[in-house]
Design a protein around this motif. Structure first.
Motif, mmCIF file in Angstrom:
data_model
loop_
_atom_site.group_PDB
_atom_site.id
_atom_site.type_symbol
_atom_site.label_atom_id
_atom_site.label_comp_id
_atom_site.label_asym_id
_atom_site.label_seq_id
_atom_site.Cartn_x
_atom_site.Cartn_y
_atom_site.Cartn_z
ATOM 1 N N VAL A 150 -19.795 119.099 88.085
ATOM 2 C CA VAL A 150 -19.896 120.603 88.260
ATOM 3 C C VAL A 150 -18.488 121.056 88.588
ATOM 4 C CG1 VAL A 150 -20.957 122.270 89.224
ATOM 5 C CG2 VAL A 150 -22.486 120.517 88.928
ATOM 6 N N THR A 151 -17.937 121.842 88.022
ATOM 7 C CA THR A 151 -16.567 122.670 88.175
ATOM 8 C C THR A 151 -17.061 123.944 88.593
ATOM 9 O OG1 THR A 151 -15.437 121.144 86.860
ATOM 10 C CG2 THR A 151 -14.427 123.085 87.491
ATOM 11 N N THR A 185 -21.396 117.867 81.984
ATOM 12 C CA THR A 185 -19.943 118.688 82.291
ATOM 13 C C THR A 185 -20.525 120.265 82.278
ATOM 14 O OG1 THR A 185 -18.660 117.094 81.208
ATOM 15 C CG2 THR A 185 -17.847 119.273 81.684
ATOM 16 N N ILE A 192 -19.675 129.793 86.830
ATOM 17 C CA ILE A 192 -18.652 130.864 87.171
ATOM 18 C C ILE A 192 -19.064 131.890 88.123
ATOM 19 C CG2 ILE A 192 -17.596 133.120 85.973
ATOM 20 C CD1 ILE A 192 -17.888 131.799 83.354
ATOM 21 N N ARG A 222 -9.988 131.311 83.865
ATOM 22 C CA ARG A 222 -9.777 129.883 84.306
ATOM 23 C C ARG A 222 -11.035 129.023 83.668
ATOM 24 N NH1 ARG A 222 -10.916 130.545 89.539
ATOM 25 N NH2 ARG A 222 -10.544 132.408 89.720
ATOM 26 N N ALA A 223 -12.140 129.488 83.450
ATOM 27 C CA ALA A 223 -13.282 128.671 82.818
ATOM 28 C C ALA A 223 -12.930 128.461 81.275
ATOM 29 C CB ALA A 223 -14.532 129.660 82.580
ATOM 30 N N PHE A 278 -15.566 127.951 89.525
ATOM 31 C CA PHE A 278 -14.547 128.931 89.200
ATOM 32 C C PHE A 278 -14.887 130.250 90.102
ATOM 33 C CE2 PHE A 278 -15.113 126.255 85.315
ATOM 34 C CZ PHE A 278 -13.903 125.727 85.271
ATOM 35 N N PHE A 316 -10.498 125.672 81.107
ATOM 36 C CA PHE A 316 -11.156 124.548 81.556
ATOM 37 C C PHE A 316 -11.824 124.044 80.102
ATOM 38 C CE2 PHE A 316 -15.946 123.370 82.002
ATOM 39 C CZ PHE A 316 -15.702 122.080 82.693
ATOM 40 N N GLY A 343 -19.771 124.082 84.231
ATOM 41 C CA GLY A 343 -18.806 125.071 84.935
ATOM 42 C C GLY A 343 -19.544 126.112 85.416
ATOM 43 N N LYS A 355 -16.746 126.307 71.459
ATOM 44 C CA LYS A 355 -15.531 126.564 72.443
ATOM 45 C C LYS A 355 -14.786 127.617 72.034
ATOM 46 C CE LYS A 355 -14.043 122.629 73.300
ATOM 47 N NZ LYS A 355 -13.231 121.589 74.011
ATOM 48 N N LEU A 394 -22.072 126.197 80.688
ATOM 49 C CA LEU A 394 -21.112 127.094 81.347
ATOM 50 C C LEU A 394 -22.109 128.277 82.032
ATOM 51 C CD1 LEU A 394 -18.232 127.683 81.987
ATOM 52 C CD2 LEU A 394 -18.187 129.238 79.993
ATOM 53 N N THR A 435 -10.993 120.359 78.123
ATOM 54 C CA THR A 435 -12.236 119.284 77.745
ATOM 55 C C THR A 435 -11.884 118.655 76.345
ATOM 56 O OG1 THR A 435 -13.518 120.944 76.905
ATOM 57 C CG2 THR A 435 -13.795 120.283 79.263
#
Length: 372
Positions: free
Chosen positions: A80-81, A49, A53, A104-105, A83, A108, A51, A198, A4, A112
């Motif tokens: 990559v996602t 994976t 921000i 929103r992260a 946000f 996410f 994310g 997490k 992240l 997962t």
């Protein structure tokens, strides 16, 4: 593990001087962006994976990363996602308040798979070359709730306000999170990287819509030190914290030192990847004079370049002299112009016979596409 990244860890402060570019998209060492180091560290640690921000002015960053192919992140699973923040008329939550990218992260992370129990929260404004798996092993061995990665170093005056310093006990536990003291020698400087579960991350950031790294470290983490086992992990390689125009200039020129360059770009055999461009090789005129400089591809150099960083597709005409400067993509320096201690953003044109000079402690920044 899951990655992240805070793409703009200091959203209220300038990075490379540009008002239209998020900090993680700032250029470094001619061919690279700051985000390249974070992405490479994660991929080299087998984290696929990730994310991102986002805060603002992130178009250049998304264009640079794309699908993540250069970092082996163009995958059916993972990758990559992004946000980004929503505007007021785009999306609202049930209670009528705006959803933030951090919220929103968190969603996410919740969605997962369970096997990705741990995450690395990273600050893209700090660059280094590290395998996070060694820190994860220490995290598990010490049964930590959070592992804070730090290094021992002296910092520049331009870093002091934005630097997080750890007070560490003899057992390796973080007992205080502080601002860098004035005139300090070697101190425990945070690399803006934390390993945690997490669940721990979601609990720490509950109620936060968006969050910079300073707030996470000095407020959220600092307030939880008594109830959480926050352990420190020392990184012993090269690092640079880009958080102001002065630090952007200082560390770009510092990387001209070949030993520090090796520590960053080939530390323990780990490579740093970036988005490759289909540029022609750089052309050097027969009367060009190059000393202690890094010059990217696609340039045309006919003048003198000394102790400088030259990014892609820069043109320096005959008779022009560039010293102690950082020239970004598509800059043009015309005949007999002279530059010293200058940061030129993308597409700047320095006209014939112009003389511009800053100081090593106060470089002059020229805005994007300005004609001087």
């Amino acid at each position: 593990m899951i990655g992240l990244c805070l793409s703009d860890p200091h959203p209220d402060r300038a990075g490379d001087g540009s008002p239209i570019r998020t900090l993680s998209a700032a250029r470094f060492a001619g061919r690279y962006r700051l985000v390249d180091f974070m992405l490479s560290n994660m991929v080299n640690s087998k984290i696929f994976t990730i994310g991102m921000i986002l805060n603002s002015h992130y178009q250049s960053l998304i264009s640079h990363i794309g699908m993540g192919k250069e970092w082996d992140l163009a995958r059916k699973s993972g990758g990559v996602t992004f946000f980004p923040p929503y505007h007021a008329d785009e999306r609202r939550s049930v209670n009528g308040e705006l959803d933030g990218p951090l919220q929103r992260a968190a969603e996410f992370l919740t969605e997962t798979t369970a096997k990705d129990e741990y995450l690395v929260l990273a600050d893209s404004g700090v660059i280094y070359n590290m395998d996070y798996r060694t820190a994860l092993e220490a995290h598990k061995r010490k049964k930590a709730d959070v592992t804070a990665i730090y290094t021992k170093k002296n910092i520049t005056p331009g870093e002091r306000e934005n630097t997080v310093v750890f007070n560490i006990s003899d057992t390796g536990r973080v007992v205080a999170v502080e601002q860098a003291p004035p005139n300090a020698d070697e101190i425990n400087v945070s690399l803006g990287a934390y390993i945690m579960s997490k669940r721990c991350f979601i609990q720490l950031t509950a109620g936060e819509k968006n969050c910079g790294m300073l707030r996470f470290s000095r407020v959220l983490l600092a307030s939880a030190l008594e109830r959480l086992n926050v352990m420190a992990y020392e990184f012993k390689g090269y690092s640079a914290h880009i958080c102001s125009v002065e630090t952007f200039y200082h560390y770009n020129l510092e990387i001209l030192n070949i030993e520090k360059r090796k520590l960053l770009f080939d530390f323990e055999g780990r490579q740093i990847s970036t988005n490759r461009k289909d540029s022609l090789p750089t052309k050097f005129g027969k009367n060009s004079d190059i000393k202690n400089s890094l010059i990217a591809d696609g340039c045309q150099i006919y003048g003198t370049v000394v102790n400088s960083i030259i990014c892609r597709n820069v043109k320096i005409a005959a008779g022009a002299v560039v010293k102690n400067s950082v020239l970004q993509d598509d800059t043009v320096v015309d005949k007999d112009a002279r530059l010293d201690c200058i940061i030129a953003d993308r597409g700047v044109v320095i006209s014939e016979n112009r003389n511009m000079m800053g100081y090593s402690s106060y470089p002059v920044y020229i805005e994007r596409k300005r004609v001087i």
